[in-house]
Motif scaffolding. Structure first.
Motif, mmCIF file in Angstrom:
data_model
loop_
_atom_site.group_PDB
_atom_site.id
_atom_site.type_symbol
_atom_site.label_atom_id
_atom_site.label_comp_id
_atom_site.label_asym_id
_atom_site.label_seq_id
_atom_site.Cartn_x
_atom_site.Cartn_y
_atom_site.Cartn_z
ATOM 1 N N PRO A 127 0.766 -1.543 0.354
ATOM 2 C CA PRO A 127 0.064 0.105 0.005
ATOM 3 C C PRO A 127 0.980 1.837 0.052
ATOM 4 C CG PRO A 127 -0.379 -1.108 2.524
ATOM 5 C CD PRO A 127 0.883 -1.934 0.793
ATOM 6 N N ASP A 128 2.411 1.361 0.721
ATOM 7 C CA ASP A 128 2.935 2.371 1.013
ATOM 8 C C ASP A 128 4.444 2.024 0.143
ATOM 9 O OD1 ASP A 128 4.399 4.819 1.385
ATOM 10 O OD2 ASP A 128 3.309 4.787 3.306
ATOM 11 N N LEU A 129 4.001 2.642 -0.960
ATOM 12 C CA LEU A 129 5.844 2.367 -2.086
ATOM 13 C C LEU A 129 6.939 2.788 -1.845
ATOM 14 C CD1 LEU A 129 7.000 1.223 -4.181
ATOM 15 C CD2 LEU A 129 6.655 3.393 -6.043
ATOM 16 N N GLU A 130 7.026 3.983 -0.871
ATOM 17 C CA GLU A 130 7.945 5.187 -0.848
ATOM 18 C C GLU A 130 8.159 3.931 0.644
ATOM 19 O OE1 GLU A 130 10.256 6.995 -1.606
ATOM 20 O OE2 GLU A 130 8.470 6.553 -3.715
ATOM 21 N N ALA A 131 7.359 3.762 1.793
ATOM 22 C CA ALA A 131 7.679 3.317 2.566
ATOM 23 C C ALA A 131 8.795 1.575 2.034
ATOM 24 C CB ALA A 131 6.292 3.217 3.434
ATOM 25 N N GLY A 132 7.815 1.027 1.279
ATOM 26 C CA GLY A 132 8.850 0.006 1.345
ATOM 27 C C GLY A 132 9.912 -0.127 0.949
ATOM 28 N N LYS A 133 10.389 1.142 -0.014
ATOM 29 C CA LYS A 133 11.655 0.960 -0.449
ATOM 30 C C LYS A 133 12.045 1.225 0.216
ATOM 31 C CE LYS A 133 11.621 4.503 -3.859
ATOM 32 N NZ LYS A 133 10.991 5.069 -4.906
ATOM 33 N N ARG A 134 12.410 2.009 1.187
ATOM 34 C CA ARG A 134 12.846 2.702 2.588
ATOM 35 C C ARG A 134 12.931 1.094 3.271
ATOM 36 N NH1 ARG A 134 9.404 6.327 3.010
ATOM 37 N NH2 ARG A 134 7.715 5.589 4.931
ATOM 38 N N PHE A 135 12.471 -0.267 3.776
ATOM 39 C CA PHE A 135 12.277 -1.110 4.314
ATOM 40 C C PHE A 135 13.431 -1.768 3.500
ATOM 41 C CE2 PHE A 135 11.883 -5.451 4.984
ATOM 42 C CZ PHE A 135 11.201 -5.875 6.424
ATOM 43 N N TYR A 136 13.507 -2.310 2.412
ATOM 44 C CA TYR A 136 14.310 -3.010 1.785
ATOM 45 C C TYR A 136 15.749 -2.776 1.046
ATOM 46 C CZ TYR A 136 9.766 -6.163 1.393
ATOM 47 O OH TYR A 136 9.312 -7.058 1.758
ATOM 48 N N GLY A 137 15.570 -1.145 1.261
ATOM 49 C CA GLY A 137 16.768 -0.743 0.540
ATOM 50 C C GLY A 137 17.842 -0.578 1.282
ATOM 51 N N GLU A 138 16.782 -0.631 2.881
ATOM 52 C CA GLU A 138 18.289 -0.969 4.396
ATOM 53 C C GLU A 138 18.345 -2.476 4.403
ATOM 54 O OE1 GLU A 138 18.911 1.017 8.625
ATOM 55 O OE2 GLU A 138 17.197 2.118 7.773
ATOM 56 N N LEU A 139 17.571 -3.005 4.348
ATOM 57 C CA LEU A 139 17.180 -4.809 4.548
ATOM 58 C C LEU A 139 18.320 -5.371 3.405
ATOM 59 C CD1 LEU A 139 16.537 -7.109 5.875
ATOM 60 C CD2 LEU A 139 14.609 -7.617 4.555
ATOM 61 N N PHE A 140 18.763 -5.083 2.146
ATOM 62 C CA PHE A 140 19.318 -5.767 1.457
ATOM 63 C C PHE A 140 20.019 -4.937 0.600
ATOM 64 C CE2 PHE A 140 15.095 -8.237 1.375
ATOM 65 C CZ PHE A 140 15.235 -9.693 1.556
ATOM 66 N N GLY A 141 20.353 -3.302 1.144
ATOM 67 C CA GLY A 141 20.944 -2.663 0.381
ATOM 68 C C GLY A 141 20.187 -2.426 -1.156
ATOM 69 N N TRP A 142 19.145 -2.489 -1.327
ATOM 70 C CA TRP A 142 18.908 -1.864 -2.544
ATOM 71 C C TRP A 142 18.708 -0.603 -3.178
ATOM 72 C CZ3 TRP A 142 14.088 -6.070 -2.685
ATOM 73 C CH2 TRP A 142 13.873 -7.551 -3.123
ATOM 74 N N THR A 143 19.002 -0.708 -4.321
ATOM 75 C CA THR A 143 18.480 1.028 -4.755
ATOM 76 C C THR A 143 17.252 0.308 -5.740
ATOM 77 O OG1 THR A 143 19.756 0.498 -6.826
ATOM 78 C CG2 THR A 143 20.809 2.005 -4.715
#
Length: 261
Positions: free
Chosen positions: A17-33
């Motif tokens: 439901p919240d794309l930006e929150a997902g990007k913050r979560f997975y970006g920190e967890l996996f180092g994703w860009t």
């Protein structure tokens, strides 16, 4: 030559439901860009690990507000129209598609006879995962069902799977092989799994340390559903992101016991 053999998992994405929150979560967890999502595709966003595509993040569309956030897996097909026919012929249901996604490829979403959802992808310019089996990338996928007898004939009829039992007295698990190589599996949800958990696809992502990843998930507001636990395939934990989408993190280098595959 196709990048993925027919029936192999070739892509995974999470609906949120919240794309930006997902990007913050997975970006920190996996180092994703993340690539910038286009409004033409509903702001669907591709995640990158070391510049290579490893997953998709799909923001909820209008009408999806009551759906639970979830990870999904796509199996490769050289002929998605024929795969759709086989799904219907063997007791499954196509719930979306087949449909072309510009020049990227063609997709469908289906439901198996055990009520688990999965996707099928016929590649165009987007082949699928550009990195696998390394930290920050895809490691494995399985279909988790309550009644395996409802799906054990289905998947080998739709895809060219050789099914090999690989569980024990405590675990009902089947590995699906293509050309002799394990590609995915079927897992029976046992009595220790809450009864309100439906049949579903489980996607595994590789991490350097399962325990560290599980700790990061919790620090970021996610939940630890199970584990960390040792296995012959690696130390793993079932977790959920801060919006409720469940997935598994696994360190395949830390193994205990012998794998029966």
């Amino acid at each position: 030559m196709a990048a993925f053999p027919e029936g192999a998992p070739c892509w995974a994405d999470v609906s949120l439901p919240d794309l930006e929150a997902g990007k913050r979560f997975y970006g920190e967890l996996f180092g994703w860009t993340f690539e910038e999502g286009s409004p033409d595709f509903g702001y669907y966003t591709q995640a990158l690990s070391e510049g290579k595509r490893v997953a998709g993040l799909a923001p909820f569309m209008e009408g999806q507000e009551d759906m639970p956030p979830a990870w999904g897996v796509y199996f490769a097909s050289p002929d998605i129209a024929r795969t759709a026919e086989k799904i219907g012929e063997n007791g499954g249901e196509t719930v979306m598609g087949p449909m072309e996604v510009a020049d990227l490829g063609s997709m469908l979403i289906a439901k198996d006879p055990g009520d688990a959802y999965f996707g099928v992808w016929q590649p165009g310019t987007h082949q699928g995962f550009e990195k696998k089996y390394e930290p920050g990338s895809f490691g494995w996928a399985e279909i988790c069902v309550r009644e395996p007898e409802r799906v054990d004939d289905f998947y080998p009829a739709v895809f060219p799977y050789e099914a090999q039992p690989a569980g024990d007295d405590n675990v009902d698990f089947t590995v699906w092989k293509v050309e002799g190589q394990p590609v995915a599996g079927r897992f029976k949800l046992g009595g220790d799994i809450p009864p309100d958990v439906p049949s579903h696809a489980m996607v595994y992502y590789v991490v350097a340390s399962c325990d560290d990843a599980a700790g990061t998930v919790q620090r970021l507001g996610g939940k630890l559903r199970m584990g960390p636990k040792d296995s012959p395939f690696g130390r793993f934990a079932v977790v959920a992101d801060q919006q409720g989408a469940t997935f598994t993190v696994i360190d395949p280098r830390t193994t205990v016991g012998e794998a029966n595959v």
